[in-house]
Design an enzyme around this catalytic site. Sequence first.
Site, short mmCIF file in Angstrom:
data_model
loop_
_atom_site.label_atom_id
_atom_site.label_comp_id
_atom_site.label_asym_id
_atom_site.label_seq_id
_atom_site.Cartn_x
_atom_site.Cartn_y
_atom_site.Cartn_z
N ASN A 7 43.03 25.79 31.31
CA ASN A 7 43.83 27.32 32.43
C ASN A 7 45.18 26.77 32.70
O ASN A 7 45.17 25.41 33.39
CB ASN A 7 42.42 26.90 33.54
CG ASN A 7 43.33 28.07 34.27
OD1 ASN A 7 44.82 28.03 34.23
ND2 ASN A 7 42.54 28.75 34.80
N GLU A 34 44.06 32.30 32.53
CA GLU A 34 45.50 32.68 33.59
C GLU A 34 46.99 32.65 32.86
O GLU A 34 47.54 32.66 33.46
CB GLU A 34 45.03 31.80 35.06
CG GLU A 34 43.92 31.95 35.23
CD GLU A 34 44.36 31.33 36.94
OE1 GLU A 34 45.27 32.16 37.67
OE2 GLU A 34 44.29 30.39 38.02
N ASP A 149 38.05 28.17 32.08
CA ASP A 149 37.37 27.58 33.91
C ASP A 149 36.39 28.59 34.76
O ASP A 149 36.62 29.94 34.68
CB ASP A 149 38.96 28.36 34.13
CG ASP A 149 38.45 28.79 35.95
OD1 ASP A 149 37.81 27.30 36.29
OD2 ASP A 149 40.16 28.53 36.34
N ASN A 151 35.37 28.06 36.79
CA ASN A 151 34.98 28.17 38.45
C ASN A 151 33.92 27.75 39.47
O ASN A 151 33.44 28.49 40.81
CB ASN A 151 35.70 29.76 39.66
CG ASN A 151 37.26 29.61 39.47
OD1 ASN A 151 38.00 28.14 39.98
ND2 ASN A 151 37.83 30.82 38.64
N ASP A 220 35.88 23.20 34.73
CA ASP A 220 35.87 23.76 33.38
C ASP A 220 35.22 23.18 32.03
O ASP A 220 35.67 22.37 31.97
CB ASP A 220 37.90 23.28 33.26
CG ASP A 220 39.12 23.80 34.15
OD1 ASP A 220 39.16 24.93 34.20
OD2 ASP A 220 39.44 23.48 34.79
N ASP A 249 47.73 23.58 37.66
CA ASP A 249 46.53 22.10 38.51
C ASP A 249 45.13 21.86 37.72
O ASP A 249 44.93 20.90 37.79
CB ASP A 249 46.36 23.01 39.93
CG ASP A 249 46.22 24.31 39.63
OD1 ASP A 249 46.37 25.85 38.54
OD2 ASP A 249 45.67 25.24 40.70
N HIS A 250 45.01 22.51 36.24
CA HIS A 250 43.79 22.56 35.57
C HIS A 250 44.64 21.84 34.11
O HIS A 250 45.12 21.03 33.91
CB HIS A 250 43.20 23.91 35.34
CG HIS A 250 42.86 24.73 36.34
ND1 HIS A 250 41.67 24.30 35.85
CD2 HIS A 250 43.15 25.34 36.96
CE1 HIS A 250 41.67 25.42 36.96
NE2 HIS A 250 42.19 25.99 37.80
#
Length: 258
Positions: A7, A34, A149, A151, A220, A249-250
């Site tokens: 991501n 994303e 991802d 989530n 992830d 951030d991933h």
Amino acid sequence: MQVATWNVNSLAVRLPQVLDWLAAHPVDALALQELKLTDDKFPLAAFEEAGYRAAAHGQKTYNGVAILSRAPLRDVVRNITGFDDEQARVISATLDTAEGPLRLVNGYFVNGQEPGSEKFAYKMRWLDALQAQLRAELAAHPRLVLVGDFNVAPEDRDSYDPEGLRETIHHTTAERDHFKALLQMGLTDAFRMFEQPEKSFSWWDYRMLGFQKNRGLRIDHILVSDALKPRVQACTIDRAPRKNKQPSDHAPVVVTLG
DNA sequence: ATGACCAGCAATGCTGGA
């Protein structure tokens, strides 16, 4: 061969880092989430120069997914069949690798914000639809990898604070039950096939020195079908890109198939 | 105690992320 997922939180911002990472880690396929850009802005030429073909499913501002592959791609499916969705969250393709065809399903799963919210209800509907899609995909393609991802932090050990965050977003029983349903249909969490360091995460909040304090979540994932399971040789999270200047951030997750 | 970061859009302040 190696398949990775990442991501990138805006491909426009992260493209140089993705190209750097591919140069250092020439994986056979990379699933991106994303993108936050429309298909006309997808940097196809840059990836082709790096030796990859690509299929993208993007939209303005939010979401967006893509598959990069060194092997030819075919039978691309965008989103979930029969599930009307404004949001670009899934792309599937068959990769004609030297070892045979490999079906890759790449998802940017719904975040869901807060249990009880309308967004959480959408997450549950979306997960139901994805399950149905995957049953069909698995029936048609025994050699299948589901990445993205998700989530969802599947277990307590996938969260930096499982007690404090119990039944909050990414940690709810409902979300974890959906993850378990994916396992029950014949998919295996490649990361957990191996001994891993404690507190292994794939996402860290930009705030509160999240990465420095390793306050993260493992959301992830790479799930492999029964046919591929015997071929899985390793699965790792590459924390290095999280240390970049202006990082996503991933972190990328990589699986090695023999 | 609270909020703390980042990206996009659009116009400086909001939404969304997780």
